[in-house]
Design a protein around this motif. Structure first.
Motif, PDB file in Angstrom:
ATOM      1  N   GLN A 284      -9.141  39.553  44.290  1.00 21.81           N
ATOM      2  CA  GLN A 284      -8.765  38.180  43.980  1.00 21.81           C
ATOM      3  C   GLN A 284      -9.450  37.703  42.699  1.00 21.81           C
ATOM      4  OE1 GLN A 284      -6.423  36.486  45.450  1.00 21.81           O
ATOM      5  NE2 GLN A 284      -6.053  38.077  47.005  1.00 21.81           N
ATOM      6  N   GLU A 285     -10.697  38.092  42.520  1.00 22.33           N
ATOM      7  CA  GLU A 285     -11.399  37.717  41.297  1.00 22.33           C
ATOM      8  C   GLU A 285     -10.743  38.356  40.078  1.00 22.33           C
ATOM      9  OE1 GLU A 285     -15.397  38.883  41.939  1.00 22.33           O
ATOM     10  OE2 GLU A 285     -15.928  37.089  43.101  1.00 22.33           O
ATOM     11  N   GLN A 286     -10.298  39.573  40.225  1.00 23.01           N
ATOM     12  CA  GLN A 286      -9.600  40.230  39.120  1.00 23.01           C
ATOM     13  C   GLN A 286      -8.282  39.530  38.814  1.00 23.01           C
ATOM     14  OE1 GLN A 286      -9.215  44.319  40.300  1.00 23.01           O
ATOM     15  NE2 GLN A 286     -11.369  44.819  39.871  1.00 23.01           N
ATOM     16  N   ASN A 287      -7.551  39.150  39.884  1.00 24.63           N
ATOM     17  CA  ASN A 287      -6.297  38.422  39.665  1.00 24.63           C
ATOM     18  C   ASN A 287      -6.553  37.089  38.972  1.00 24.63           C
ATOM     19  OD1 ASN A 287      -4.890  40.495  40.926  1.00 24.63           O
ATOM     20  ND2 ASN A 287      -4.906  39.501  42.931  1.00 24.63           N
ATOM     21  N   LEU A 288      -7.609  36.378  39.433  1.00 24.03           N
ATOM     22  CA  LEU A 288      -7.944  35.098  38.814  1.00 24.03           C
ATOM     23  C   LEU A 288      -8.313  35.292  37.347  1.00 24.03           C
ATOM     24  CD1 LEU A 288      -8.464  32.058  39.093  1.00 24.03           C
ATOM     25  CD2 LEU A 288     -10.807  32.612  39.832  1.00 24.03           C
ATOM     26  N   GLN A 289      -9.056  36.326  37.079  1.00 23.67           N
ATOM     27  CA  GLN A 289      -9.435  36.605  35.698  1.00 23.67           C
ATOM     28  C   GLN A 289      -8.216  36.917  34.850  1.00 23.67           C
ATOM     29  OE1 GLN A 289     -12.504  36.173  34.769  1.00 23.67           O
ATOM     30  NE2 GLN A 289     -12.252  36.754  32.634  1.00 23.67           N
ATOM     31  N   GLN A 290      -7.279  37.672  35.431  1.00 26.50           N
ATOM     32  CA  GLN A 290      -6.051  37.983  34.702  1.00 26.50           C
ATOM     33  C   GLN A 290      -5.242  36.725  34.424  1.00 26.50           C
ATOM     34  OE1 GLN A 290      -4.024  40.913  37.043  1.00 26.50           O
ATOM     35  NE2 GLN A 290      -5.392  42.581  36.463  1.00 26.50           N
ATOM     36  N   GLU A 291      -5.145  35.830  35.431  1.00 33.45           N
ATOM     37  CA  GLU A 291      -4.418  34.578  35.222  1.00 33.45           C
ATOM     38  C   GLU A 291      -5.102  33.721  34.163  1.00 33.45           C
ATOM     39  OE1 GLU A 291      -1.530  33.757  36.390  1.00 33.45           O
ATOM     40  OE2 GLU A 291      -1.376  35.625  37.529  1.00 33.45           O
ATOM     41  N   LYS A 292      -6.410  33.711  34.170  1.00 32.85           N
ATOM     42  CA  LYS A 292      -7.150  32.951  33.164  1.00 32.85           C
ATOM     43  C   LYS A 292      -6.888  33.513  31.771  1.00 32.85           C
ATOM     44  CE  LYS A 292     -11.788  31.407  31.909  1.00 32.85           C
ATOM     45  NZ  LYS A 292     -13.237  31.472  32.262  1.00 32.85           N
ATOM     46  N   ILE A 293      -6.858  34.807  31.688  1.00 39.22           N
ATOM     47  CA  ILE A 293      -6.577  35.436  30.397  1.00 39.22           C
ATOM     48  C   ILE A 293      -5.167  35.088  29.927  1.00 39.22           C
ATOM     49  CG2 ILE A 293      -6.260  37.662  29.249  1.00 39.22           C
ATOM     50  CD1 ILE A 293      -8.502  38.758  31.011  1.00 39.22           C
ATOM     51  N   LYS A 294      -4.197  35.133  30.877  1.00 40.91           N
ATOM     52  CA  LYS A 294      -2.826  34.774  30.526  1.00 40.91           C
ATOM     53  C   LYS A 294      -2.748  33.316  30.051  1.00 40.91           C
ATOM     54  CE  LYS A 294      -0.570  38.022  33.694  1.00 40.91           C
ATOM     55  NZ  LYS A 294       0.301  38.161  34.892  1.00 40.91           N
TER      56      LYS A 294
ATOM     57  N   ALA B 198      -1.554  31.871  26.526  1.00 43.85           N
ATOM     58  CA  ALA B 198      -0.494  30.872  26.358  1.00 43.85           C
ATOM     59  C   ALA B 198      -0.988  29.690  25.524  1.00 43.85           C
ATOM     60  CB  ALA B 198      -0.017  30.394  27.730  1.00 43.85           C
ATOM     61  N   VAL B 199      -2.222  29.230  25.795  1.00 42.91           N
ATOM     62  CA  VAL B 199      -2.781  28.116  25.014  1.00 42.91           C
ATOM     63  C   VAL B 199      -2.930  28.503  23.556  1.00 42.91           C
ATOM     64  CG1 VAL B 199      -4.865  26.724  24.685  1.00 42.91           C
ATOM     65  CG2 VAL B 199      -3.954  27.065  26.982  1.00 42.91           C
ATOM     66  N   THR B 200      -3.390  29.694  23.343  1.00 49.17           N
ATOM     67  CA  THR B 200      -3.563  30.165  21.968  1.00 49.17           C
ATOM     68  C   THR B 200      -2.224  30.246  21.249  1.00 49.17           C
ATOM     69  OG1 THR B 200      -5.510  31.433  22.638  1.00 49.17           O
ATOM     70  CG2 THR B 200      -4.471  32.033  20.559  1.00 49.17           C
ATOM     71  N   GLN B 201      -1.216  30.770  21.972  1.00 44.95           N
ATOM     72  CA  GLN B 201       0.113  30.857  21.364  1.00 44.95           C
ATOM     73  C   GLN B 201       0.684  29.472  21.077  1.00 44.95           C
ATOM     74  OE1 GLN B 201       2.272  33.218  24.188  1.00 44.95           O
ATOM     75  NE2 GLN B 201       1.579  35.182  23.314  1.00 44.95           N
ATOM     76  N   ALA B 202       0.524  28.525  22.049  1.00 46.22           N
ATOM     77  CA  ALA B 202       1.025  27.159  21.844  1.00 46.22           C
ATOM     78  C   ALA B 202       0.315  26.492  20.667  1.00 46.22           C
ATOM     79  CB  ALA B 202       0.829  26.332  23.118  1.00 46.22           C
TER      80      ALA B 202
ATOM     81  N   ASP C 274       0.270  24.566  15.233  1.00 46.57           N
ATOM     82  CA  ASP C 274      -0.299  24.637  13.886  1.00 46.57           C
ATOM     83  C   ASP C 274       0.763  25.045  12.876  1.00 46.57           C
ATOM     84  OD1 ASP C 274      -2.719  23.910  14.917  1.00 46.57           O
ATOM     85  OD2 ASP C 274      -3.528  25.964  15.005  1.00 46.57           O
ATOM     86  N   SER C 275       1.663  25.949  13.323  1.00 49.66           N
ATOM     87  CA  SER C 275       2.730  26.390  12.420  1.00 49.66           C
ATOM     88  C   SER C 275       3.683  25.235  12.108  1.00 49.66           C
ATOM     89  CB  SER C 275       3.489  27.561  13.051  1.00 49.66           C
ATOM     90  OG  SER C 275       4.585  27.950  12.243  1.00 49.66           O
ATOM     91  N   ILE C 276       4.063  24.479  13.197  1.00 57.25           N
ATOM     92  CA  ILE C 276       4.968  23.330  12.983  1.00 57.25           C
ATOM     93  C   ILE C 276       4.309  22.284  12.107  1.00 57.25           C
ATOM     94  CG2 ILE C 276       6.129  21.426  14.168  1.00 57.25           C
ATOM     95  CD1 ILE C 276       6.542  23.326  16.538  1.00 57.25           C
ATOM     96  N   LYS C 277       3.034  22.032  12.361  1.00 60.01           N
ATOM     97  CA  LYS C 277       2.304  21.048  11.549  1.00 60.01           C
ATOM     98  C   LYS C 277       2.255  21.482  10.097  1.00 60.01           C
ATOM     99  CE  LYS C 277      -2.189  18.787  11.146  1.00 60.01           C
ATOM    100  NZ  LYS C 277      -3.568  18.710  11.709  1.00 60.01           N
ATOM    101  N   ALA C 278       2.031  22.757   9.901  1.00 61.33           N
ATOM    102  CA  ALA C 278       1.979  23.266   8.536  1.00 61.33           C
ATOM    103  C   ALA C 278       3.335  23.130   7.864  1.00 61.33           C
ATOM    104  CB  ALA C 278       1.516  24.717   8.547  1.00 61.33           C
ATOM    105  N   GLU C 279       4.420  23.437   8.628  1.00 62.02           N
ATOM    106  CA  GLU C 279       5.759  23.289   8.054  1.00 62.02           C
ATOM    107  C   GLU C 279       6.066  21.828   7.723  1.00 62.02           C
ATOM    108  OE1 GLU C 279       8.439  24.989  10.803  1.00 62.02           O
ATOM    109  OE2 GLU C 279       7.791  27.081  10.468  1.00 62.02           O
ATOM    110  N   ALA C 280       5.656  20.921   8.653  1.00 62.13           N
ATOM    111  CA  ALA C 280       5.895  19.491   8.402  1.00 62.13           C
ATOM    112  C   ALA C 280       5.115  19.003   7.188  1.00 62.13           C
ATOM    113  CB  ALA C 280       5.508  18.673   9.633  1.00 62.13           C
ATOM    114  N   GLU C 281       3.876  19.429   7.093  1.00 62.52           N
ATOM    115  CA  GLU C 281       3.077  19.030   5.951  1.00 62.52           C
ATOM    116  C   GLU C 281       3.664  19.582   4.663  1.00 62.52           C
ATOM    117  OE1 GLU C 281      -0.813  20.387   6.851  1.00 62.52           O
ATOM    118  OE2 GLU C 281      -1.308  18.687   8.154  1.00 62.52           O
TER     119      GLU C 281
END
Length: 319
Positions: free
Chosen positions: A223-233, A237-241, A246-253
């Motif tokens: 379960q700890e491994q699954n939780l760690q995997q979900e945290k990594i995912k 996702a946060v990093t990708q968002a 940042d990409s949209i902001k850069a394009e808008a700017e």
């Protein structure tokens, strides 16, 4: 009558002479047999890895090295002491491979009973052969008095210093502690080579409890491994968002910057044209002339004027 008397007068053989011959033969046969036995009993061999204890009328005369040797028949005899490694076993899976000693029973520090299968390897040093025979008589008696009677108590004492779980997790250290403890109490003419605790068998109830606990721990780790995997995912996702934002902001700017630059350029152009018109009124007429194709309109609204360019010279215009 005469013939009968003649036969009776013949000499008869003496019975004493025949019995004497038989007796002499038996004595000679006994002497020859004793000689043969004496001859064969006067020499002996000691194998490599053994030592011989030469006894004269039961008294120890010397310790004999490997090889061919001679002794006095009937007066001297030889007892062999092995220098090879010997084994004592407490408990075993194959009864034919046991030393006749039952498995050791002991309690761990947390009061868990266990049966242990233990093997002690030892040997007799060459310098201690006479001591072994004089004080113990044989290696078996030596092992029984010096090792078999002392080793179990030492092993139980060391085992009692470990918890049931820790003794399994630290088997190498446990073996080392047991070997040191046995070597410390072995004070006879023997050398302890190694001690191996080959198996520790706890009660079925304890083993089932350990198995259940290990299963629970494995599930928790899963379960700890699954939780760690979900945290990594989630982090991915946060990093990708954030990257997309940042990409949209850069394009808008970039777009805003482009619009501002273009607007500023247009304003500068308008400002420049306005200044040019203010400084040169004829620029409008010049622009008209540049854009006129030289043809008059083909249709006109009645009453309207004909569009035409004022072609007067600057001097006439100024007048």
């Amino acid at each position: 009558m005469t013939e009968t008397q003649g036969n009776s007068s013949r000499p008869q053989g003496k019975p004493g002479m025949a019995s004497g011959s038989i007796g002499s033969g038996l004595i000679a046969l006994v002497i020859v047999a004793l000689g043969v036995f004496a001859l064969f009993g006067s020499w002996y061999t000691i194998d490599q890895g053994d030592r011989g204890v030469l006894l004269t009328n039961g008294a120890l005369s010397s310790v004999v090295d490997p090889g061919l040797h001679f002794k006095l028949p009937w007066l001297q005899r030889v007892e062999k002491i092995s220098l090879r490694q010997q084994v004592l076993k407490w408990g075993c899976e194959n009864q034919n491979d046991c030393s006749g000693l039952p498995a050791m029973q002991a309690y761990s520090r947390d009061q868990q009973p266990a049966d242990m299968r233990v093997t002690v390897n030892f040997h007799v040093p060459a310098a201690e052969v006479s001591n072994v025979y004089t004080n113990y008589g044989s290696i078996e008696a030596l092992a029984d008095r010096v090792i078999a009677r002392k080793a179990p108590q030492e092993i139980k004492t060391v085992f009692g210093q470990y918890d049931a779980v820790s003794v399994i997790q630290n088997r190498a250290k446990f073996n080392k502690d047991v070997a040191e403890a046995i070597a410390a109490v072995t004070d006879g003419p023997v050398m302890i080579d190694s001690v191996q605790v080959e198996n520790i068998d706890f009660s079925d109830a304890y083993e089932q409890a350990v198995e259940a606990r290990m299963t629970a721990q494995v599930e928790v780790q899963k379960q700890e491994q699954n939780l760690q995997q979900e945290k990594i995912k989630a982090d991915i996702a946060v990093t990708q968002a954030k990257g997309r934002a940042d990409s949209i902001k850069a394009e808008a700017e970039a777009s805003a910057y482009k619009t501002r630059v273009e607007g500023e350029a247009t304003a500068e152009a308008i400002k420049a044209r306005a200044a040019a018109l203010a400084n040169n009124p004829l620029l409008v007429e010049l622009t008209k002339a540049e854009k006129w194709d030289g043809e008059l309109p083909k249709s006109m609204i009645p009453g309207s004027t004909v569009p035409f360019l004022e072609l007067s010279t600057p001097a006439a215009a100024s007048n």
